[in-house]
Structure formats: C-alpha cells, structure tokens
Design a protein around this motif. Structure first.
Motif, PDB file in Angstrom:
ATOM      1  N   ALA B 117     -15.840  29.373   3.199  1.00  0.00           N
ATOM      2  CA  ALA B 117     -16.590  28.193   2.778  1.00  0.00           C
ATOM      3  C   ALA B 117     -17.557  27.736   3.857  1.00  0.00           C
ATOM      4  CB  ALA B 117     -15.618  27.067   2.429  1.00  0.00           C
ATOM      5  N   MET B 118     -17.211  28.012   5.144  1.00  0.00           N
ATOM      6  CA  MET B 118     -18.076  27.543   6.223  1.00  0.00           C
ATOM      7  C   MET B 118     -19.461  28.188   6.151  1.00  0.00           C
ATOM      8  SD  MET B 118     -15.924  25.578   7.612  1.00  0.00           S
ATOM      9  CE  MET B 118     -17.301  24.919   8.453  1.00  0.00           C
ATOM     10  N   ALA B 119     -19.521  29.391   5.549  1.00  0.00           N
ATOM     11  CA  ALA B 119     -20.767  30.161   5.595  1.00  0.00           C
ATOM     12  C   ALA B 119     -21.931  29.433   4.925  1.00  0.00           C
ATOM     13  CB  ALA B 119     -20.553  31.519   4.936  1.00  0.00           C
ATOM     14  N   VAL B 120     -21.664  28.650   3.874  1.00  0.00           N
ATOM     15  CA  VAL B 120     -22.783  28.116   3.097  1.00  0.00           C
ATOM     16  C   VAL B 120     -23.289  26.765   3.590  1.00  0.00           C
ATOM     17  CG1 VAL B 120     -22.156  29.343   1.008  1.00  0.00           C
ATOM     18  CG2 VAL B 120     -21.241  27.076   1.409  1.00  0.00           C
ATOM     19  N   PHE B 121     -22.619  26.165   4.568  1.00  0.00           N
ATOM     20  CA  PHE B 121     -23.038  24.811   4.958  1.00  0.00           C
ATOM     21  C   PHE B 121     -24.331  24.830   5.748  1.00  0.00           C
ATOM     22  CE2 PHE B 121     -18.509  23.737   4.354  1.00  0.00           C
ATOM     23  CZ  PHE B 121     -18.738  22.841   3.340  1.00  0.00           C
ATOM     24  N   PRO B 122     -25.274  23.962   5.407  1.00  0.00           N
ATOM     25  CA  PRO B 122     -26.479  23.836   6.218  1.00  0.00           C
ATOM     26  C   PRO B 122     -26.229  22.880   7.376  1.00  0.00           C
ATOM     27  CG  PRO B 122     -26.685  22.532   4.225  1.00  0.00           C
ATOM     28  CD  PRO B 122     -25.298  23.088   4.245  1.00  0.00           C
ATOM     29  N   PHE B 123     -25.858  23.428   8.530  1.00  0.00           N
ATOM     30  CA  PHE B 123     -25.579  22.560   9.680  1.00  0.00           C
ATOM     31  C   PHE B 123     -26.864  21.970  10.229  1.00  0.00           C
ATOM     32  CE2 PHE B 123     -21.986  25.456   9.523  1.00  0.00           C
ATOM     33  CZ  PHE B 123     -20.974  24.531   9.469  1.00  0.00           C
ATOM     34  N   SER B 124     -27.940  22.734  10.098  1.00  0.00           N
ATOM     35  CA  SER B 124     -29.265  22.169  10.353  1.00  0.00           C
ATOM     36  C   SER B 124     -30.234  23.051   9.569  1.00  0.00           C
ATOM     37  CB  SER B 124     -29.589  22.155  11.850  1.00  0.00           C
ATOM     38  OG  SER B 124     -29.933  23.443  12.261  1.00  0.00           O
ATOM     39  N   LEU B 189     -26.080  15.973 -10.655  1.00  0.00           N
ATOM     40  CA  LEU B 189     -26.918  15.373 -11.686  1.00  0.00           C
ATOM     41  C   LEU B 189     -28.124  14.672 -11.056  1.00  0.00           C
ATOM     42  CD1 LEU B 189     -26.236  15.375 -14.681  1.00  0.00           C
ATOM     43  CD2 LEU B 189     -25.307  13.103 -14.424  1.00  0.00           C
ATOM     44  N   LEU B 190     -27.884  14.073  -9.912  1.00  0.00           N
ATOM     45  CA  LEU B 190     -28.938  13.321  -9.232  1.00  0.00           C
ATOM     46  C   LEU B 190     -29.936  14.244  -8.552  1.00  0.00           C
ATOM     47  CD1 LEU B 190     -29.648  10.376  -8.632  1.00  0.00           C
ATOM     48  CD2 LEU B 190     -28.212  10.500  -6.633  1.00  0.00           C
ATOM     49  N   THR B 191     -29.425  15.334  -7.940  1.00  0.00           N
ATOM     50  CA  THR B 191     -30.338  16.211  -7.203  1.00  0.00           C
ATOM     51  C   THR B 191     -30.966  17.252  -8.106  1.00  0.00           C
ATOM     52  OG1 THR B 191     -28.516  17.673  -6.669  1.00  0.00           O
ATOM     53  CG2 THR B 191     -29.066  15.994  -5.062  1.00  0.00           C
ATOM     54  N   GLY B 192     -30.250  17.664  -9.134  1.00  0.00           N
ATOM     55  CA  GLY B 192     -30.767  18.708 -10.007  1.00  0.00           C
ATOM     56  C   GLY B 192     -30.755  20.079  -9.382  1.00  0.00           C
ATOM     57  N   SER B 193     -29.958  20.263  -8.337  1.00  0.00           N
ATOM     58  CA  SER B 193     -29.898  21.574  -7.700  1.00  0.00           C
ATOM     59  C   SER B 193     -28.506  21.813  -7.173  1.00  0.00           C
ATOM     60  CB  SER B 193     -30.902  21.659  -6.553  1.00  0.00           C
ATOM     61  OG  SER B 193     -30.668  22.836  -5.828  1.00  0.00           O
ATOM     62  N   LEU B 194     -28.095  23.092  -7.190  1.00  0.00           N
ATOM     63  CA  LEU B 194     -26.791  23.445  -6.630  1.00  0.00           C
ATOM     64  C   LEU B 194     -26.930  24.022  -5.230  1.00  0.00           C
ATOM     65  CD1 LEU B 194     -25.155  25.126  -9.728  1.00  0.00           C
ATOM     66  CD2 LEU B 194     -24.313  23.094  -8.615  1.00  0.00           C
ATOM     67  N   GLN B 195     -28.176  24.223  -4.787  1.00  0.00           N
ATOM     68  CA  GLN B 195     -28.397  24.834  -3.477  1.00  0.00           C
ATOM     69  C   GLN B 195     -28.274  23.769  -2.399  1.00  0.00           C
ATOM     70  OE1 GLN B 195     -31.968  27.045  -3.351  1.00  0.00           O
ATOM     71  NE2 GLN B 195     -31.563  27.916  -1.348  1.00  0.00           N
ATOM     72  N   LEU B 196     -27.395  24.024  -1.422  1.00  0.00           N
ATOM     73  CA  LEU B 196     -27.077  22.968  -0.466  1.00  0.00           C
ATOM     74  C   LEU B 196     -28.286  22.556   0.362  1.00  0.00           C
ATOM     75  CD1 LEU B 196     -23.577  24.185   0.625  1.00  0.00           C
ATOM     76  CD2 LEU B 196     -24.083  22.075  -0.543  1.00  0.00           C
TER      77      LEU B 196
END
Lengths: 158, 359
Positions: B117-124, B189-196
């Motif tokens: 799960a750590m792989a997908v986080f945008p740390f910056s 729903l608010l962002t309209g995107s699943l991409q972090l």
C-alpha cells in the motif's frame, strides 16, 4: 429521535474522555509520577505505609519497648520471628522478670504480612521503609532486632 | 520495456536512474531500478515503523503521566532499534501440530500487504513510486488482503485464543471495510478522480477537501477515522488482540522476527490509514495556505509527514483514552450507526455537489 441524541451523547462523552487524557498529556512533563530509581537514590523517600522490613526502634540511651511477651512470635504464620528470652532479677523490686536476650527476625522467610506488628501490645516493632535488601549470603538476612546491651524502657509493662 | 517506465515515474531518483541506464542495457536497468526502489521503501518503512513504535510508547507514557523509554540512546531514541535487534536474534518457536506452511506464510501476507500500500502514496510531487489512476481503489483492495494473513495466523497456530482472535479480526475488518469504502467514496465524489496525485492537485485551488466539502466532509472524516482505527485493529477496537481475554490474539504463538512482522505491520497500517486521510481530507503534501509554494527547494514531503504524524497522534489519543468495545457493541456501532450515517452522508455530498454548494 433517541437515535440522534444517542449519537450526540456518544460524541460528547468521547470528547470529554479525550479532554481528560489530553490534559494529562499536556501536563506530563511536569507531573510525571515516575521515580527514576537508581538515579534518585539520595532523594527517594518511600511512603509511610511501605512495608520494607520489621525493625525495633531504640531510644538514644539504647532502650527498646519489647517486653518479651512473644505475641509476635505466636502471631507470625511462618516462624520468621524467634525470641530467645531469659529471666533476670529486677534490681528495684527484687522479683524475677522476663526479658529478651535476642529478638531474631528471619527476613528471608518474612512475607510482610504485618501480623506481628499488629499483635505487638507495646508497639516495640514497626515497619521500616528500606527495600534494598539484597545480600550475597542469605545468613545475613537473619537479623537480631534488639541492639546488644539494650534493655527495656521503664514503665512499658504498666 | 516502456511499460515499466510508464508505470514507475522516477522523478526523485532521476539522476540515479539515468546513471543506472547509462551503465547497463535497458531491460536490466529497469529491473535494477525496481529493486533499488523496493529496497529503499523497505528500509524506509521498517525504520519509520520502528520510530512509530517509539512514538507510541512515548505518547502512551505521557498520557499516563509517566516518562517513557529514556535509557537507550538520547531520550530513548535507540530503544526500538535495540528491541528489533533482540527480536531478530530470538529463536523462532512454534507449537506442536501447527500447519507449518500457513504458519510461516501468514506474517508475510500481513507485512507485504502493508508495504504494498505504501507504493501508491504521493509523499510529494516527485516522491511517488507507483502513480496508478485507480490509486484509491488499489488501497482499499490491498488493505483487505492483510486480514487474510491474520486469519491464516490464527487458524494455523492450533491455539484457541489465536483462532478466536483471528475470527474476530475477520468479522471486524469485513464490517468496517464498508465504512472505510463509503467514506472514501464520499470524497471521491468531490474530486471525481481515483488517482491519488490528482486528488492532491484538486486541492491546490479551493482549499483542502475537508473545507471544500464542509459538513459532509467532516462527517466523512470522523467516520473514516473511526473505521480506520477499527481496520488497524487498534484500541478501542482491539478485540483481535484483547490482551486481557486472549493472551495476544492471533499472534500468541509467534516469536522472534515473525512476531516483529505482525507488530511492524500494525504500525505501518496506522501510517497507511493516516496517509489516506491526509491525501483525501488534508491536502496531501500541499502546504497550509500555500506558504511554501514559492520556495522551490522546500521538500514538500515534510508537510505530508507533519500531517500524518498529527493523525497518528489522534489515533494514539483514541487508544489511550477509550476502553475496549464488546463484540456486540462493535457490530452495533458499524451496522446501526456508521453505515446508515455514511449512506446519508453520501447522499448529502451528492446533493451538495449537484447544487454546487461546495466552497
């Protein structure tokens, strides 16, 4: 509508609990109750009710309050106390009177139950607050509570 | 081999990747880069997990008016390092009649699920190993895998306490997965995107999502934190471990490094839940009011870490305040309160977006 009031009450009580612990968290730096024991050996004072070992207090002129009645020896559930006693002539009245020779206390057997101290009619033995009792030889844990040459304080029997 | 380069944008390690590509053929370089990144992440999060354990112990001590670990290293900073060293050197014991294969497999399920799960986080902006367009979906899927490891551990230990603990974990995770999913869905729903990374970018203008969505966002955040705490099996939802009834629950029979994996996974899961909350509600690596937007050299990962540590502290606050729930209370909370509220909240969010009432 108790459904929503339940939710409100739940959130409110949870926040109350969190404010209590949060308050502790903020004051932890000053109010920490931890004793950093080996470091504060000089200043550490145990509380009065702490049961360290049984001692017999003596006055300055080497008098104690033990009459040798052996109540403590009888009260002790596992025989930690032995009293070696003798009869001596009282110089004032000329009568023979019981007096202790040695009040022997086996700290290694003592369970700190305190029954001897409760049983003592003259408050001759009390709890001490020391706890550093480790020794290299267990025979050192057998202690003679009355100091050599001590005698009973006048007027204790009365 | 364009495929690998496509899915792993390596901006932060660009110089390293250029150098590796220059000294070996393209395919080999790609694989080498993947291994380097994997090792870097493993080391980073093992150390992060260790320091979270230390933080937990310190925070717990302060909540209980104690001092906490302060002997090993300055302020006890090396305490958990010493603990890890001890765990590595310990014997791996097991009971008789265990299911050996599953018993040995279980800790890896838990730790691998946590680390994946750590792989997908945008740390910056640059620090993200794996930016897929279904990032949120991936996270929900991965966080459900961990429970298989716990179930396997409980089943294979041949111990009634471990089995009870594992079954409770299954029950709890399946129930609270719904709340986590629905509260995340409210924000999607608010962002309209699943991409972090896109979710974070959506918060650059218009403020963090918890402000953009105001009332439903705050409700979603509260539900997410409650359900997230339950997902990580931490107090007040630690029926899985429940020291006073089950010994240590599913990891009763584990020792040494395998125990350390479970222990580390718990703290990494805490980090994951906090990270999801930070990305979805608090603007990820974006600075508050954009105060460091103009400083180009400023490592934005610091903002991410500050926010994550704040939320982790909140979870620790929960842990050291609330008593453990009974099983029936646990299920009542989920099915009678969180789930209906969550569905209502989802409707409310949809209406707000439809009427364009977002800030």
């Amino acid at each position: 509508m108790s459904y929503f009031s339940d939710i409100y009450k739940g959130i409110k009580t949870l926040l109350t609990g969190m404010s209590v612990t949060g308050n502790y968290f903020i004051h932890a730096r000053k109010g920490a109750i931890t004793q950093e024991y080996p470091d504060n050996r000089e200043t550490l004072k145990m509380f009065d009710r702490f049961r360290g070992e049984v001692v017999m207090p003596h006055t300055d002129d080497n008098r104690h309050r033990c009459t040798g009645c052996q109540s403590c020896e009888i009260a002790c559930p596992n025989g930690s106390i032995e009293i070696i006693w003798d009869r001596a002539v009282d110089p004032e009245t000329g009568k023979k009177k019981k007096k202790i020779d040695k009040h022997i206390y086996h700290l290694s057997m003592c369970t700190m139950c305190g029954l001897c101290i409760e049983a003592c009619p003259t408050d001759a033995i009390v709890w001490a607050q020391n706890f550093e009792n480790s020794v290299y030889d267990r025979s050192k844990l057998t202690k003679i509570l009355n100091q050599p040459g001590s005698s009973v304080l006048d007027g204790i029997e009365d | 081999m364009n495929f690998i380069q496509m899915i792993i944008p390596l901006n932060i390690t660009k110089t390293i990747s250029d150098w590796i590509s220059s000294i070996m053929p393209e395919t080999a370089a790609n694989y080498t880069i993947m291994v380097v990144i994997a090792v870097a992440y493993l080391v980073l999060f093992a150390v992060a997990g260790l320091y979270l354990v230390l933080l937990e112990r310190k925070v717990a001590a302060w909540f209980q008016l104690r001092i906490g670990p302060n002997r090993v290293g300055p302020w006890g900073l090396l305490q958990t390092m010493a603990d890890a060293l001890k765990l590595v050197s310990k014997e791996l014991t097991s009971t008789i009649k265990i299911d050996k294969f599953l018993y040995n497999l279980a800790p890896y399920f838990v730790i691998v699920a946590a680390l994946m799960a750590m792989a997908v986080f945008p740390f910056s902006k640059q620090f993200q190993a794996f930016d897929i367009n279904i990032g949120v979906f991936f996270l929900i899927a991965i966080s459900s895998i961990g429970v298989i490891g716990i179930l396997l551990a409980g089943w294979s230990s041949n111990n009634k306490f471990a089995l009870i603990g594992a079954m409770r974990s299954g029950l709890q995770t399946i129930s609270y997965e719904l709340s986590v999913g629905l509260s995340i869905l409210t924000m999607v729903l608010l962002t309209g995107s699943l991409q972090l990374s896109e979710i974070v970018e959506a918060q650059r203008t218009g403020g963090w999502l918890i402000l953009q969505g105001h009332v439903p966002s705050i409700i979603a955040f509260m539900i997410f934190m409650i359900a997230g705490t339950a997902e990580t099996n931490r107090a007040p939802f630690d029926l899985v471990e429940a020291e006073s009834e089950l010994g240590a629950g599913f990891h009763t029979e584990y020792s040494g490094m395998k125990f350390a994996y479970f222990f580390l996974a718990e703290f990494i899961n805490m980090f994951i839940i906090s990270s999801i909350a930070v990305v979805l509600f608090f603007g990820g690596w974006l600075s508050p009011f954009g105060i460091t937007d103009n400083i180009t050299w400023f490592p934005e990962v610091i903002w991410f870490i500050i926010k994550v540590v704040g939320l982790i502290f909140l979870m620790m606050w929960f842990r050291w305040t609330f008593p453990r729930l009974r099983v029936d209370q646990l299920l009542t909370l989920e099915w009678k309160y969180l789930l209906p509220l969550n569905l209502m909240n989802l409707m409310l969010m949809a209406i707000i977006i439809w009427l364009n009432w977002t800030i």
